[in-house]
Design a protein around this motif. Structure first.
Motif, PDB file in Angstrom:
ATOM      1  N   ALA A 105      -0.185  -7.528   2.182  1.00  0.00           N
ATOM      2  CA  ALA A 105      -0.006  -8.035   0.625  1.00  0.00           C
ATOM      3  C   ALA A 105       1.334  -9.090   1.026  1.00  0.00           C
ATOM      4  CB  ALA A 105      -0.565  -7.621  -0.764  1.00  0.00           C
ATOM      5  N   PRO A 106       1.638 -10.009   0.069  1.00  0.00           N
ATOM      6  CA  PRO A 106       2.327 -10.507  -0.203  1.00  0.00           C
ATOM      7  C   PRO A 106       3.783  -9.522  -0.955  1.00  0.00           C
ATOM      8  CG  PRO A 106       1.330 -11.173  -1.841  1.00  0.00           C
ATOM      9  CD  PRO A 106       0.843  -9.878  -1.181  1.00  0.00           C
ATOM     10  N   GLU A 107       5.354  -9.850  -0.197  1.00  0.00           N
ATOM     11  CA  GLU A 107       6.518  -9.098  -0.859  1.00  0.00           C
ATOM     12  C   GLU A 107       6.225  -9.169  -2.984  1.00  0.00           C
ATOM     13  OE1 GLU A 107      11.345  -8.522  -1.028  1.00  0.00           O
ATOM     14  OE2 GLU A 107       9.811 -10.287   0.509  1.00  0.00           O
ATOM     15  N   PRO A 108       6.234  -7.766  -3.054  1.00  0.00           N
ATOM     16  CA  PRO A 108       6.235  -7.775  -5.033  1.00  0.00           C
ATOM     17  C   PRO A 108       7.506  -8.240  -5.652  1.00  0.00           C
ATOM     18  CG  PRO A 108       6.014  -5.841  -3.807  1.00  0.00           C
ATOM     19  CD  PRO A 108       6.412  -6.612  -2.892  1.00  0.00           C
ATOM     20  N   ALA A 109       7.585  -9.162  -6.663  1.00  0.00           N
ATOM     21  CA  ALA A 109       8.635 -10.241  -7.112  1.00  0.00           C
ATOM     22  C   ALA A 109       9.636  -7.980  -7.355  1.00  0.00           C
ATOM     23  CB  ALA A 109       8.419 -10.185  -8.361  1.00  0.00           C
ATOM     24  N   ARG A 110      11.004  -8.551  -7.499  1.00  0.00           N
ATOM     25  CA  ARG A 110      11.692  -7.201  -7.418  1.00  0.00           C
ATOM     26  C   ARG A 110      12.099  -6.482  -8.790  1.00  0.00           C
ATOM     27  NH1 ARG A 110      15.900  -6.803  -3.061  1.00  0.00           N
ATOM     28  NH2 ARG A 110      17.386  -5.793  -4.520  1.00  0.00           N
ATOM     29  N   SER A 111      12.005  -7.878  -9.754  1.00  0.00           N
ATOM     30  CA  SER A 111      11.728  -6.724 -10.916  1.00  0.00           C
ATOM     31  C   SER A 111      10.097  -6.422 -11.277  1.00  0.00           C
ATOM     32  CB  SER A 111      11.383  -8.118 -12.342  1.00  0.00           C
ATOM     33  OG  SER A 111       9.931  -9.281 -12.432  1.00  0.00           O
ATOM     34  N   ALA A 112       9.384  -6.644 -10.641  1.00  0.00           N
ATOM     35  CA  ALA A 112       8.079  -5.859 -10.204  1.00  0.00           C
ATOM     36  C   ALA A 112       8.086  -4.317  -9.570  1.00  0.00           C
ATOM     37  CB  ALA A 112       6.679  -6.710  -9.806  1.00  0.00           C
ATOM     38  N   VAL A 113       9.293  -4.316  -9.086  1.00  0.00           N
ATOM     39  CA  VAL A 113       9.183  -2.819  -7.717  1.00  0.00           C
ATOM     40  C   VAL A 113       9.604  -1.607  -9.459  1.00  0.00           C
ATOM     41  CG1 VAL A 113      10.101  -1.294  -6.250  1.00  0.00           C
ATOM     42  CG2 VAL A 113       9.607  -3.801  -5.923  1.00  0.00           C
ATOM     43  N   PRO A 114       8.539  -0.063  -9.599  1.00  0.00           N
ATOM     44  CA  PRO A 114       9.493   0.503 -10.296  1.00  0.00           C
ATOM     45  C   PRO A 114      10.055   1.522  -9.458  1.00  0.00           C
ATOM     46  CG  PRO A 114       7.232   0.916  -9.265  1.00  0.00           C
ATOM     47  CD  PRO A 114       7.710  -0.416  -8.814  1.00  0.00           C
ATOM     48  N   ARG A 115      10.771   2.302 -10.402  1.00  0.00           N
ATOM     49  CA  ARG A 115      11.545   3.245  -9.791  1.00  0.00           C
ATOM     50  C   ARG A 115      10.876   4.021  -9.394  1.00  0.00           C
ATOM     51  NH1 ARG A 115      14.349   5.465 -15.559  1.00  0.00           N
ATOM     52  NH2 ARG A 115      11.364   5.375 -15.655  1.00  0.00           N
ATOM     53  N   ASN A 116       9.951   4.933  -9.544  1.00  0.00           N
ATOM     54  CA  ASN A 116       9.540   5.937  -8.588  1.00  0.00           C
ATOM     55  C   ASN A 116       8.043   5.218  -7.760  1.00  0.00           C
ATOM     56  OD1 ASN A 116      11.405   7.842  -9.162  1.00  0.00           O
ATOM     57  ND2 ASN A 116      10.399   7.529 -11.340  1.00  0.00           N
ATOM     58  N   LEU A 117       8.161   5.416  -6.666  1.00  0.00           N
ATOM     59  CA  LEU A 117       7.028   4.727  -6.053  1.00  0.00           C
ATOM     60  C   LEU A 117       6.408   5.514  -5.228  1.00  0.00           C
ATOM     61  CD1 LEU A 117       9.003   1.786  -3.509  1.00  0.00           C
ATOM     62  CD2 LEU A 117       7.450   1.733  -5.795  1.00  0.00           C
ATOM     63  N   ASP A 118       4.637   5.282  -5.608  1.00  0.00           N
ATOM     64  CA  ASP A 118       4.418   6.279  -4.361  1.00  0.00           C
ATOM     65  C   ASP A 118       3.480   5.769  -3.721  1.00  0.00           C
ATOM     66  OD1 ASP A 118       2.087   8.501  -3.462  1.00  0.00           O
ATOM     67  OD2 ASP A 118       1.166   8.546  -5.242  1.00  0.00           O
ATOM     68  N   ILE A 119       4.058   6.487  -1.996  1.00  0.00           N
ATOM     69  CA  ILE A 119       3.827   5.841  -0.659  1.00  0.00           C
ATOM     70  C   ILE A 119       2.733   7.167  -0.371  1.00  0.00           C
ATOM     71  CG2 ILE A 119       4.832   4.765   1.340  1.00  0.00           C
ATOM     72  CD1 ILE A 119       7.139   4.421  -0.456  1.00  0.00           C
ATOM     73  N   GLY A 120       1.484   5.919   0.482  1.00  0.00           N
ATOM     74  CA  GLY A 120       1.015   6.925   0.801  1.00  0.00           C
ATOM     75  C   GLY A 120       0.311   6.185   2.077  1.00  0.00           C
ATOM     76  N   TYR A 121      -0.745   6.794   3.243  1.00  0.00           N
ATOM     77  CA  TYR A 121      -1.441   6.199   4.445  1.00  0.00           C
ATOM     78  C   TYR A 121      -3.089   6.813   3.899  1.00  0.00           C
ATOM     79  CZ  TYR A 121      -1.840  10.019   7.976  1.00  0.00           C
ATOM     80  OH  TYR A 121      -1.744  10.300   8.735  1.00  0.00           O
ATOM     81  N   ALA A 122      -3.616   5.972   4.488  1.00  0.00           N
ATOM     82  CA  ALA A 122      -5.014   6.072   4.931  1.00  0.00           C
ATOM     83  C   ALA A 122      -6.133   6.567   6.293  1.00  0.00           C
ATOM     84  CB  ALA A 122      -5.911   5.695   3.876  1.00  0.00           C
ATOM     85  N   ASP A 123      -6.536   7.801   6.903  1.00  0.00           N
ATOM     86  CA  ASP A 123      -6.770   7.210   7.753  1.00  0.00           C
ATOM     87  C   ASP A 123      -8.124   6.350   7.457  1.00  0.00           C
ATOM     88  OD1 ASP A 123      -8.696   9.452   7.380  1.00  0.00           O
ATOM     89  OD2 ASP A 123      -7.385  10.829   8.348  1.00  0.00           O
ATOM     90  N   PRO A 124      -8.442   6.947   8.767  1.00  0.00           N
ATOM     91  CA  PRO A 124     -10.188   6.232   9.045  1.00  0.00           C
ATOM     92  C   PRO A 124     -11.654   6.378   8.007  1.00  0.00           C
ATOM     93  CG  PRO A 124      -9.471   5.820  11.412  1.00  0.00           C
ATOM     94  CD  PRO A 124      -8.609   6.744  10.304  1.00  0.00           C
ATOM     95  N   SER A 125     -11.043   7.930   8.143  1.00  0.00           N
ATOM     96  CA  SER A 125     -12.249   8.468   7.224  1.00  0.00           C
ATOM     97  C   SER A 125     -12.084   8.257   5.858  1.00  0.00           C
ATOM     98  CB  SER A 125     -11.985  10.205   7.623  1.00  0.00           C
ATOM     99  OG  SER A 125     -10.732  11.089   7.202  1.00  0.00           O
ATOM    100  N   GLY A 126     -10.703   8.251   5.226  1.00  0.00           N
ATOM    101  CA  GLY A 126     -10.189   8.035   4.023  1.00  0.00           C
ATOM    102  C   GLY A 126      -8.718   9.469   3.932  1.00  0.00           C
ATOM    103  N   ASP A 127      -9.370   9.982   4.978  1.00  0.00           N
ATOM    104  CA  ASP A 127      -7.465  11.351   4.131  1.00  0.00           C
ATOM    105  C   ASP A 127      -6.045  10.527   4.615  1.00  0.00           C
ATOM    106  OD1 ASP A 127      -9.654  12.958   3.830  1.00  0.00           O
ATOM    107  OD2 ASP A 127      -9.988  13.560   5.364  1.00  0.00           O
TER     108      ASP A 127
END
Length: 170
Positions: A105-127
């Motif tokens: 995705a394109p970089e979000p606007a700095r003003s759109a970045v919240p204080r708390n980020l949930d960062i995750g990854y998914a493998d091919p199975s969805g886990d």
């Protein structure tokens, strides 16, 4: 009087053994502590290190607003899919840039970045795995070269991966 004292000691010992067995059972049957992931700030980019085994495949990385409690599916702020570089395949994602991924995705606007980020990854199975980071915490963390901030303090990429019990393919 002496036989009664021994009986009381045996009873106390039996109670201690029963309580100890119960505590052990509760502890050993509870969910294990999930491995932590790490993050650090490099300029305007947040670099994330996911714990992965050599055989793990990261399909997609997503960043959502952790504080978005208004919907069942929090708004995805940024995503990247299909890692193409060795570092991305080893669980390193440079948020906002998409470096090392086929699509992002394109970089979000700095003003759109919240204080708390949930960062995750998914493998091919969805886990997958995820973690929550406070921007202030990772931007002010005092880290040595090659370290990432985790819930357990600073860790290197090797220390983050070492949390997993990896099995060699054969």
């Amino acid at each position: 009087m002496w036989p009664f004292a021994i009986g009381g000691s045996v009873l106390a010992l039996a109670v201690l053994v029963a309580v100890g067995t119960w505590v052990y059972g509760v502890y050993s049957m509870s969910d294990p502590v999930p491995p932590v992931l790490g993050a650090r700030v490099e300029g305007r980019t947040i670099v994330v290190k996911f714990p992965v085994c050599p055989t793990d495949v990261i399909q997609r990385v997503e960043v959502t607003d952790f504080d978005d409690d208004t919907s069942a599916n929090p708004h995805i702020l940024w995503w990247a899919a299909n890692p193409t570089t060795p570092s991305a395949k080893k669980g390193i994602a440079r948020l906002w840039s998409g470096e090392g991924f086929e699509r992002h995705a394109p970089e979000p606007a700095r003003s759109a970045v919240p204080r708390n980020l949930d960062i995750g990854y998914a493998d091919p199975s969805g886990d997958g795995r995820d973690g929550v980071f406070t921007l202030r915490t990772i931007s002010t963390a005092r880290l040595k070269a090659g370290q990432y901030w985790t819930d357990d303090g600073p860790k290197t990429a090797a220390q983050i991966d070492a949390q997993l019990t990896c099995h060699r393919g054969g």
